[in-house]
Design a protein around this motif. Structure first.
Motif, mmCIF file in Angstrom:
data_model
loop_
_atom_site.group_PDB
_atom_site.id
_atom_site.type_symbol
_atom_site.label_atom_id
_atom_site.label_comp_id
_atom_site.label_asym_id
_atom_site.label_seq_id
_atom_site.Cartn_x
_atom_site.Cartn_y
_atom_site.Cartn_z
ATOM 1 N N SER A 2 0.831 -1.208 0.000
ATOM 2 C CA SER A 2 0.000 0.000 0.000
ATOM 3 C C SER A 2 0.858 1.248 0.000
ATOM 4 O O SER A 2 0.508 2.259 -0.599
ATOM 5 C CB SER A 2 -0.884 0.042 1.239
ATOM 6 N N GLU A 3 2.009 1.172 0.694
ATOM 7 C CA GLU A 3 2.827 2.382 0.826
ATOM 8 C C GLU A 3 3.501 2.718 -0.487
ATOM 9 O O GLU A 3 3.691 3.880 -0.830
ATOM 10 C CB GLU A 3 3.906 2.204 1.904
ATOM 11 N N ASN A 4 3.895 1.680 -1.216
ATOM 12 C CA ASN A 4 4.704 1.938 -2.395
ATOM 13 C C ASN A 4 4.166 1.137 -3.574
ATOM 14 O O ASN A 4 4.724 0.119 -3.952
ATOM 15 C CB ASN A 4 6.159 1.548 -2.066
ATOM 16 N N PRO A 5 3.038 1.571 -4.141
ATOM 17 C CA PRO A 5 2.413 0.754 -5.184
ATOM 18 C C PRO A 5 3.126 0.884 -6.525
ATOM 19 O O PRO A 5 2.617 1.495 -7.459
ATOM 20 C CB PRO A 5 1.001 1.314 -5.253
ATOM 21 N N VAL A 6 4.308 0.318 -6.622
ATOM 22 C CA VAL A 6 5.047 0.402 -7.873
ATOM 23 C C VAL A 6 5.294 -0.996 -8.382
ATOM 24 O O VAL A 6 5.779 -1.849 -7.652
ATOM 25 C CB VAL A 6 6.413 1.099 -7.657
ATOM 26 N N SER A 7 4.938 -1.241 -9.622
ATOM 27 C CA SER A 7 5.288 -2.532 -10.188
ATOM 28 C C SER A 7 5.792 -2.321 -11.606
ATOM 29 O O SER A 7 5.576 -1.283 -12.214
ATOM 30 C CB SER A 7 4.104 -3.500 -10.110
ATOM 31 N N GLN A 8 6.468 -3.335 -12.101
ATOM 32 C CA GLN A 8 7.099 -3.177 -13.400
ATOM 33 C C GLN A 8 6.052 -3.132 -14.509
ATOM 34 O O GLN A 8 5.028 -3.785 -14.430
ATOM 35 C CB GLN A 8 8.027 -4.379 -13.615
ATOM 36 N N SER A 9 6.345 -2.353 -15.533
ATOM 37 C CA SER A 9 5.381 -2.223 -16.616
ATOM 38 C C SER A 9 5.493 -3.394 -17.580
ATOM 39 O O SER A 9 6.584 -3.904 -17.819
ATOM 40 C CB SER A 9 5.641 -0.923 -17.366
ATOM 41 N N ALA A 10 4.358 -3.790 -18.149
ATOM 42 C CA ALA A 10 4.380 -4.874 -19.123
ATOM 43 C C ALA A 10 4.456 -4.334 -20.543
ATOM 44 O O ALA A 10 4.393 -5.082 -21.504
ATOM 45 C CB ALA A 10 3.140 -5.740 -18.972
ATOM 46 N N GLU A 11 4.575 -3.035 -20.668
ATOM 47 C CA GLU A 11 4.497 -2.418 -21.983
ATOM 48 C C GLU A 11 5.525 -2.938 -22.974
ATOM 49 O O GLU A 11 5.204 -3.166 -24.142
ATOM 50 C CB GLU A 11 4.584 -0.884 -21.827
ATOM 51 N N PRO A 12 6.797 -3.185 -22.544
ATOM 52 C CA PRO A 12 7.762 -3.683 -23.529
ATOM 53 C C PRO A 12 7.380 -5.050 -24.098
ATOM 54 O O PRO A 12 7.826 -5.412 -25.178
ATOM 55 C CB PRO A 12 9.061 -3.772 -22.736
ATOM 56 N N VAL A 13 6.561 -5.812 -23.372
ATOM 57 C CA VAL A 13 6.195 -7.143 -23.857
ATOM 58 C C VAL A 13 4.917 -7.077 -24.695
ATOM 59 O O VAL A 13 4.850 -7.596 -25.801
ATOM 60 C CB VAL A 13 5.997 -8.117 -22.678
ATOM 61 N N PHE A 14 3.908 -6.447 -24.135
ATOM 62 C CA PHE A 14 2.643 -6.299 -24.857
ATOM 63 C C PHE A 14 2.373 -4.807 -25.042
ATOM 64 O O PHE A 14 2.206 -4.090 -24.050
ATOM 65 C CB PHE A 14 1.488 -6.909 -24.066
ATOM 66 N N ARG A 15 2.299 -4.343 -26.263
ATOM 67 C CA ARG A 15 2.058 -2.926 -26.497
ATOM 68 C C ARG A 15 0.742 -2.470 -25.864
ATOM 69 O O ARG A 15 0.597 -1.334 -25.444
ATOM 70 C CB ARG A 15 2.042 -2.632 -28.002
ATOM 71 N N THR A 16 -0.210 -3.383 -25.823
ATOM 72 C CA THR A 16 -1.523 -2.992 -25.321
ATOM 73 C C THR A 16 -1.486 -2.578 -23.854
ATOM 74 O O THR A 16 -2.336 -1.836 -23.383
ATOM 75 C CB THR A 16 -2.528 -4.142 -25.515
ATOM 76 N N ALA A 17 -0.453 -3.036 -23.128
ATOM 77 C CA ALA A 17 -0.377 -2.696 -21.702
ATOM 78 C C ALA A 17 -0.228 -1.200 -21.494
ATOM 79 O O ALA A 17 -0.554 -0.684 -20.427
ATOM 80 C CB ALA A 17 0.782 -3.439 -21.064
ATOM 81 N N ASP A 18 0.274 -0.509 -22.504
ATOM 82 C CA ASP A 18 0.449 0.936 -22.416
ATOM 83 C C ASP A 18 -0.798 1.628 -21.857
ATOM 84 O O ASP A 18 -0.789 2.204 -20.771
ATOM 85 C CB ASP A 18 0.790 1.446 -23.823
ATOM 86 N N TRP A 19 -1.888 1.532 -22.578
ATOM 87 C CA TRP A 19 -3.110 2.227 -22.149
ATOM 88 C C TRP A 19 -3.733 1.578 -20.921
ATOM 89 O O TRP A 19 -4.257 2.254 -20.055
ATOM 90 C CB TRP A 19 -4.123 2.255 -23.280
ATOM 91 N N HIS A 20 -3.687 0.246 -20.889
ATOM 92 C CA HIS A 20 -4.309 -0.430 -19.753
ATOM 93 C C HIS A 20 -3.637 -0.010 -18.456
ATOM 94 O O HIS A 20 -4.300 0.193 -17.441
ATOM 95 C CB HIS A 20 -4.226 -1.951 -19.941
ATOM 96 N N GLU A 21 -2.328 0.117 -18.484
ATOM 97 C CA GLU A 21 -1.638 0.507 -17.254
ATOM 98 C C GLU A 21 -1.850 1.983 -16.946
ATOM 99 O O GLU A 21 -1.933 2.373 -15.776
ATOM 100 C CB GLU A 21 -0.143 0.180 -17.372
#
Ligand code: SF4
Lengths: 235, 558
Positions: B104-123
């Motif tokens: 909760s304090e640090n809601p950071v996770s790695q982006s999936a954008e380099p793998v699936f382009r669609t993750a861009d907008w979803h994220e």
């Protein structure tokens, strides 16, 4: 020839008219203009009226609509313009893509925070006199989305509205009825209701410096136009 | 048929070695999988926020999960969570959920954008609405709400009463003194949000180099009506069903209602009577025709300004369908006809009249379709405008998560009605249409041919309905007055909407309202591909490409 003796060429004959022009006009003075209408108006074919009233009459009968699609209601609005319902029958069916050429704006859908300032701008770009028909529950109160965090509780929070057409979506017949009512009002020279407490576009620098404004101070220029939504005060 | 027991049955049917499959996955993920979860539709693996890219690319490259259908983010009491719903284009019943919890304090996770382009907008959406941050995301900005918005509205501590500021001058003014900027020769052009070619309130920021499009960026959110919030505050039984009608509102209501119906029926283990399924199938396909007609009419309008004939003809046909649907459901557009466990009521009386009208429509349809081919697809101007413009290669389409006629126009054979059967589709005789053109023309042809396939389906449904024995006409299953699925059951279910895969993710929290309700909109993913399709082409081709994607802003923004 008097106008209450119907000319056979017009009324009871289905045979093709083979008479010459002279024969149709008849003898003597050219009385082509003689008609029932003239009889009603008396000897001179003039109508005396106030210019204002004349203008109102003209305005009501030739309305250019703004082509303005927002949400679900705009689909029914398109159906109203298209065949079967054909709003054009009532002198109100010329959708204009540019607000500078339009007299009437039908607001067909939900207004959300991001769109509010744009709608205001489009409204401001329309030349006076301008009229607005609010189509659907969303423009009345926010409709089914009334409780949404992002939804303006009715278009009237932003621009004045002349006619509200309720429904979700209103049927094309209902929209036509609304437009006819608007025409009636215009012909009678009635003006639109005044908005009680509108959201206005203001320069950012003019806003009172409360917590929110201070937080955004480095993101927004002093002279940028902004709209401030006070959700807690919305009905 | 949609039944609650479907996931198990299906996985047995489609992957005989489903057990080993999971073992393989476990082996593939190794100790990156820190825990297991079971979702009703798919097995779930919990992974660390730093492993997202590695895990997803392994799953795509080694195990064939090439379709990132949706990213759901949500906040729990003690953590944030992003779920990546993976599928295979070859077999959409082979699903997998990758669950990525963050603190909760640090809601950071790695982006999936380099793998699936669609993750861009979803994220970006997840960041905007929930507040999860994605490390390595190329451009993590708000997407649906204005840039100046304060707070994340679907997070737990959001206060809806707080005032908000929205700027008007958010974008560069298109009529700056001289349209050019100092160094380059390009010109910036705003298309929309109020523009006739954007099919609603879409804003396309375009950079032009001469007449060529150098850069395109769709800016959405002008119709973000908080659909997910609305659904999360409604009860499962009755209060949610009216909303789906308003996602894809071009008369595709029943298709959308089915998405919710399918998810909730699987979640609450409700079995729908067959008779109701046939009615649903028929109604849904009528909606599909209506929706494709609108797509066709407005596309012709965009491409060669055909306002009078084609547009009016399509509206003429839509009126007929709307009349039929009105007889069936009572409304022209916002049907609210499906119920959890069936439909609201039986066909209208007299039934013969309804059948006769529906058959009349179907009988006239082939002639009308031929007329459209004459008017539109056979037209040389139209062909010049459409063939080889807006090219979308199949691999690109897949990585953007495109579905529906958009991906089928690129030759990808993916249709949930056949591949993940629900309703009565698997017992009827019809074909999935695909086209290899990858261009605007292929997408239009795809829609037109789908209209004919839908007509086939409706015809068969009418036959079935007509002969259905009178005492077996159950339109609704017995469903309890309040539905309270067990707490923390999660399900993601999709149907083939008019525009593509329309999915619903529901997590129940033990009450009669969903804990999280997430809508996977096909248009949202499809629209992302616009830049790919139009950069380097002429500006009229951009408009054509946009039209051929057939987006509906209500569904893009939700
Ligand atoms: S009133 Fe109903 S149909 Fe109209 S825009 Fe609002 S939700 Fe859509």
């Amino acid at each position: 020839m008097s106008s209450d003796e119907p000319q056979q060429t017009i009324h009871d004959s289905t045979a093709p008219s083979t008479d010459t022009r002279e024969a149709r006009i008849g003898e003597g003075v050219d009385d082509r203009f003689n008609s029932r209408l003239r009889e009603a108006f008396g000897a001179s074919p003039f109508i005396l009226t106030k210019f204002d009233e004349f203008m109102n009459w003209v305005r009501g009968n030739s309305m250019f609509m703004l082509q303005f699609g927002i949400a679900c209601c705009s689909i029914e609005m398109m159906h109203t313009y298209a065949i079967k319902h054909d709003l054009d029958r009532f002198g109100a069916g010329v959708p204009r893509a540019s607000p500078r050429q339009a007299d009437v704006m039908i607001v067909p859908g939900t207004i959300v925070s991001k769109f509010g300032p744009r709608m205001k701008r489009v409204y401001d770009q329309m030349p006076e006199p301008k009229f607005v028909v609010g189509m659907g529950s969303c423009t009345i109160s926010g409709g089914p989305f009334q409780e949404g965090y992002n939804v303006v509780k009715g278009a009237e929070e932003i621009i004045p509205i002349d006619i509200h057409v309720p429904g979700c979506p209103p049927r094309p017949e209902a929209l036509i009825y609304g437009v006819l009512k608007l025409q009636e009002r215009i012909k009678n020279g009635e003006s639109s209701a005044v908005v009680v407490k509108p959201y206005e576009l203001e320069e950012f620098g003019d806003l009172p410096k409360d917590e929110l404004v201070q937080k955004l101070a480095d993101q927004i220029d002093e002279d940028d136009l902004v709209m401030r939504y006070n959700w807690a005060d919305s009905p | 048929m949609s039944t609650g027991t479907e996931p198990e049955v299906e996985s047995e049917l489609t992957q005989p070695a489903s057990g080993t499959d999971e073992a393989e996955l476990e082996a593939l993920l190794g100790d990156r999988a820190i825990a297991r979860e079971e979702h009703l539709n798919a097995p779930g693996f919990v992974i660390n926020p730093n492993d997202v890219q590695a895990v997803l690319s392994d799953l795509r490259n080694e195990a064939g999960y090439d379709h990132l259908s949706c990213v759901t983010a949500q906040q729990y009491e003690d953590r944030y969570e992003s779920i990546y719903h993976l599928k295979k284009f070859a077999d959409p019943t082979d699903e997998l959920s990758i669950v990525v919890p963050t603190t909760s304090e640090n809601p950071v996770s790695q982006s999936a954008e380099p793998v699936f382009r669609t993750a861009d907008w979803h994220e970006r959406e997840a960041y905007d609405l929930i507040g999860v941050e994605y490390e390595g995301h190329p451009d993590l900005r708000r997407i649906l709400l204005p840039e100046t918005w304060q707070g994340h509205p679907l997070s737990k501590d959001y206060d809806q009463e707080k005032p908000q500021l929205v700027t008007l001058t958010e974008h560069q003014n298109p009529i700056q003194p001289d349209h050019r900027d100092a160094e380059s020769d390009t010109m910036f052009l705003n298309i929309g949000p109020h523009h006739p070619a954007t099919h609603g309130v879409l804003h396309v920021e375009t950079v032009l180099d001469g007449e060529t499009v150098a850069d395109v960026e769709p800016d959405i959110g002008y119709l973000h009506r908080c659909e997910e919030q609305m659904c999360q505050s409604g009860t499962y039984r009755h209060q949610i069903m009216p909303y789906p009608d308003r996602w894809d509102y071009v008369s595709a209501g029943l298709l959308n209602e089915w998405a919710y119906a399918r998810a909730i029926e699987d979640l609450a283990d409700v079995e729908v009577p067959e008779y109701a399924q046939v009615i649903r199938t028929m109604g849904a396909e009528l909606c599909r025709i209506a929706s494709h007609m609108l797509a066709l009419g407005t596309f012709a309008l965009d491409v060669y300004g055909e306002f009078t004939a084609t547009f009016m003809y399509t509206f003429r046909d839509r009126e007929v369908i709307q009349d039929l649907l009105e007889d069936l459901t009572g409304q022209r557009m916002m049907f609210n006809y499906f119920r959890v466990g069936g439909v609201a009521w039986d066909l209208p009386e007299p039934r013969e009249e309804f059948f006769a009208q529906a058959r009349d429509f179907l009988n006239e349809l082939p002639a009308k379709v031929a007329e459209y081919h004459d008017l539109i697809t056979g037209n040389e101007i139209f062909q010049t405008r459409c063939i080889d413009t807006g090219v979308l290669e199949p691999d690109v389409a897949k990585s953007y998560g495109c579905t529906g006629p958009v991906v089928r126009g690129s030759g990808v054979d993916y249709d949930l009605r056949r591949d993940d059967p629900y309703g009565y589709y698997d017992q009827l005789d019809w074909d999935v249409i695909t086209r290899d053109g990858c261009d605007n023309y292929a997408r239009v042809l795809c829609r037109m041919e789908e209209v004919e396939e839908s007509a086939k389906i409706i015809e068969q449904c009418l036959d079935l309905l007509e002969e259905w024995p009178e005492d077996e006409r159950d339109v609704q299953a017995n469903v309890p007055r309040t539905l309270k699925p067990d707490a923390d059951t999660e399900i993601y279910r999709a149907v083939e909407g008019a525009k593509g895969e329309l999915g619903i993710y529901i997590r129940s929290d033990g009450t009669d309202k969903p804990g999280r309700f997430k809508i996977r909109s096909p248009c949202f993913s499809n629209l992302q591909a616009l830049a790919e399709m139009s950069e380097g082409e002429y500006i009229p081709d951009l408009i054509a490409s946009l039209g051929s994607l057939d987006i509906v802003l209500g569904e893009v923004d939700r």
